[in-house]
Every structure is written in structure tokens, then in C-alpha cells.
Design an enzyme around this catalytic site. Structure first.
Site, short mmCIF file in Angstrom:
data_model
loop_
_atom_site.label_atom_id
_atom_site.label_comp_id
_atom_site.label_asym_id
_atom_site.label_seq_id
_atom_site.Cartn_x
_atom_site.Cartn_y
_atom_site.Cartn_z
N GLU A 117 9.60 15.57 7.33
CA GLU A 117 9.54 15.67 8.72
C GLU A 117 10.53 15.02 9.44
OE1 GLU A 117 4.58 16.57 9.10
OE2 GLU A 117 5.12 14.37 9.15
N CYS A 172 14.82 11.06 14.78
CA CYS A 172 14.16 10.21 13.62
C CYS A 172 14.08 11.07 12.36
CB CYS A 172 12.86 9.63 14.31
SG CYS A 172 11.87 8.73 13.07
N CYS A 187 7.54 8.09 -0.39
CA CYS A 187 8.49 6.94 -0.06
C CYS A 187 8.11 6.05 -1.45
CB CYS A 187 7.77 6.09 1.09
SG CYS A 187 8.73 4.48 1.30
N CYS A 192 3.89 0.23 1.80
CA CYS A 192 3.28 -0.34 2.98
C CYS A 192 1.92 0.11 3.31
CB CYS A 192 4.06 -0.32 4.18
SG CYS A 192 5.86 -0.78 3.78
N CYS A 249 1.16 2.47 6.17
CA CYS A 249 1.96 3.45 6.52
C CYS A 249 1.46 4.90 5.99
CB CYS A 249 3.60 3.37 6.30
SG CYS A 249 4.58 4.44 6.42
N CYS A 284 5.68 6.71 14.65
CA CYS A 284 5.98 5.80 13.32
C CYS A 284 4.83 5.66 12.48
CB CYS A 284 6.16 4.29 13.85
SG CYS A 284 8.00 4.15 14.69
#
Ligand code: SAH
Length: 347
Positions: free
Chosen positions: A94, A107, A114, A118, A121, A339
Site C-alpha cells: 500500500e 508515503c 516487514c 514492532c 504496528c 501510520c
């Protein structure tokens, strides 16, 4: 077995020119094809109308043109646009367009999923599937530039690597994309308008400094106390704050470029005076500013935004110590574009 066709967009201009020379054609032909691929955004050899039929056929036999496709575009009530981007192997990432009165910021994602973990997230829950190629990163930027022109009547002005993935864990491809974005043959953007956001990989921050990339650096800090940071960002165990600090000092000594720390204040995690004091101390090491960012809840509910008193306390502590601080409102929440919310829900 027949050789797998190569992605022609993985070739540099020079490699493409050399290919044509080796085929007994002119190096100029390479430049023409390069222009079709990168300036005119051709998605098929058929579209390259000033190239002869035989040459197009030959290209078809040797190469494919891998390109992304914006599969679904969602628009938020605040103007933010989220693109679900299909890659050639059907995976999805995305990217987000964030408009303000004077800027359009893209962005972009650097990985499918990933590498890091974290806890707060949404992207981290996906695990890393693969790195994006330079052209897959570049194409996200071009798609957003086009949308910016179409919907806001102006070109893209800034880029942040704050989408899915850890950009410094896909260093080479991210830097190749940056090269293309900044080169006159690509978008000709100034590297000063590009921010790479990292969870903090010390070795790669040093490399970035050595490579004199001229981009801006943002670090997702979220805590300046090792035991707290390790709880919410477990890789901090491997790259503790002292190592991060040393790498950031190195970055500043080489680049003289101020660092931005991204920081979320959570209830019962980092909302005490001790936490804020630790941040103030960390901020004294290297010239910096702090963005206090709003937490965007992801579904499992283990994290909650701290009270506004806690955020005010942070803000006052920082200001009292002459550290620039901004409190950043999230954009695009209603379409899961904010975010940490990028997790392919739309896919
Ligand atoms: N891996 C890079 C870039 C992607 S994250 C990095 O960590 O910086 C982009 C920013 O969103 C980071 O500052 C990250 O800490 C923040 N973020 C992640 N999850 C979030 C959430 N749920 N709410 C608000 N911000 C979040």
C-alpha cells in the site's frame, strides 16, 4: 528448458544500450526503449511505436516489463488517498498520498510485510514476504505523482518511506529507487524532499551517512529507555539504544542533517515523567526534532493512546529544553491509511 524472460526494467540505461549494440543495433535504440520505459511509462513493447516491429518482437521474446498496478484506490474524507498496489507476482503493498494546503506527500512501502516486529504496528503482523525492487518503489511514487496532478493540480512535493516495511533492511533497492526519483531522467526531485524513516538499524544508518545520500533521516524512537523499547520493539535487544545513539552521532558528524524522532506516547507504557526525561536526555546527543505522533489503534487493542495530559507533559518538557517538538495529527484513519495501519485489509 527455456530461459526465464528477464525484467527489462531491471537494466540500467547503459546495460540496455549495450544489449542493443550486442544485437547489432545502435546504442541509441537502447535510449529510445529506456525512455519508453521510464519517461512514458510504457507497459508493453507494443506501445513503443517508434521502434520497428521486428525489434519489438525480439524484445518480447527476451524480456517482460514488470510493473505495478493500482488495484484499488480509496479516498479519505480528509483528502488522503490510499492505493492498494498489485505487484507482478500478485502480492500487494500500500502507498498513501497525503495532501496539505501547500504540499503533497507520498508515503511509500519498501517491503511486502516487514522484517521487524514492532508490537504496535499492523504491518509487522504480516512478517516479511519479500523486498520491493527499485522499480516497484519508483512506480508507487509515479502513481502518486499522477494522482496529485489529477486531483490536486500540482506535482508531488515530498516523499516519506513510512509505508510498509523497514527501508534500511532493503537498502540497495531503496537507494536505487531514490537515485531514479532524484535523477533528471526520473522525477528530478531534490533528495532533501525525501525522508527515510527507520526503526533504527545502526549499521545501515552509518552506511547511509557514508553514501552521502543527502536525504533526511527519521527514527521511530518511541522510548529512550532500553527495557521499555525492547518490550515494544523487540529488535531493540539486538540494536540497543547505545548503538543507535553512536550511529546517529556518526550520521550527524558526516551529514550535519538534523534527525527527526517519531514518538508515540502510550498509556501505561511510556507516559511517566521518567520516560519524558529519558527522551530529553537522548535528544541532547544529536541535533534533532521530535514528532509526537498520534497512535492509530490496530485491532488487537494492547496499546492505547496516553492521556492528553501525558502528551502535554512531554511537549512541555521538550520545549523547556529547547527541543523542537510538533504534535502530529493522523490522516486517512477512516480508510486505514494512517501510520502503522497498512496491512492490506483492502486486498
Ligand atoms: N519501518 C520504518 C517505516 C515504517 S513505520 C520505521 O519504523 O520508521 C512508519 C511510522 O509509523 C513509524 O514511525 C512507526 O513507528 C509508526 N507507526 C507504526 N505503527 C503505528 C501505529 N499503530 N500508530 C501510529 N504510528 C505507527
Amino acid at each position: 528448458m527455456k530461459n526465464k524472460k528477464k525484467d527489462i526494467r531491471a537494466l540500467t540505461k547503459k546495460q540496455l544500450q549495450d544489449f542493443f549494440v550486442a544485437e547489432g543495433d545502435k546504442s541509441f535504440r537502447g535510449s529510445q526503449v529506456y525512455e519508453w520505459l521510464w519517461n512514458k511509462g510504457a507497459h508493453s513493447f507494443e506501445a513503443m511505436t517508434n521502434i520497428s516491429k521486428e525489434t519489438r518482437k525480439m524484445l518480447n521474446e527476451n524480456f517482460v516489463i514488470n510493473h505495478i498496478r493500482v488495484d484499488r484506490m480509496q479516498r479519505s474524507s480528509d483528502g488522503t488517498i490510499k492505493n492498494a498496489v498489485k505487484l507482478h507476482d500478485q502480492l500487494t503493498v500500500e502507498s498513501v498520498l497525503i495532501p496539505t494546503a501547500s504540499r503533497t506527500t507520498a508515503c511509500v512501502s519498501s517491503q511486502v510485510g516487514c522484517s521487524l516486529d514492532c508490537q504496535f504496528c499492523a504491518t509487522a503482523k504480516l512478517k516479511r514476504m519479500r523486498n520491493l525492487n527499485p522499480d516497484e518503489i519508483y512506480d508507487q511514487v509515479v502513481a502518486i505523482d499522477n494522482e496529485s496532478r489529477l486531483y490536486f493540480d500540482r506535482p508531488l512535493s515530498n516523499i516519506v518511506f513510512m509505508g510498509m516495511g523497514e527501508p534500511l533492511m532493503n537498502y540497495n533497492n531503496v537507494m536505487k529507487a531514490v537515485e531514479k526519483i532524484t535523477s533528471p531522467e526520473g522525477l528530478g526531485m531534490s533528495p532533501k524532499r525525501i525522508t527515510i524513516s527507520t526503526s533504527g538499524v545502526p549499521k545501515m544508518i552509518r552506511k547511509l551517512a557514508d553514501d552521502e545520500a543527502k536525504i533526511k533521516l527519521a527514527v521511530s524512537l518511541h522510548s529512550a529507555i532500553d527495557e521499555v523499547r525492547t518490550k515494544i520493539m523487540p529488535f531493540n535487544e539486538t540494536f540497543p539504544l547505545n548503538d543507535l545513539r553512536a550511529a546517529l552521532e556518526y550520521w550527524y558528524s558526516k551529514t550535519k542533517s538534523r534527525i527527526t524522532y517519531e514518538y508515540i506516547v502510550w498509556k501505561d507504557i511510556n507516559d511517566t515523567l521518567r520516560d519524558a526525561e529519558a527522551l530529553v536526555r537522548f535528544c541532547k546527543y544529536v541535533p534533532c526534532k521530535v514528532n509526537l505522533i498520534e497512535y492509530n489503534p490496530i485491532d488487537d487493542g494492547n496499546f492505547q493512546q496516553a492521556s492528553s495530559q501525558a502528551t502535554d507533559m512531554y511537549q512541555q518538557m521538550l520545549e523547556r529544553n529547547n527541543i523542537t517538538v510538533t504534535v502530529r495529527r493522523s490522516r486517512g484513519k477512516d480508510i486505514d491509511a494512517a501510520c502503522g495501519q497498512l496491512a492490506n485489509k483492502s486486498a
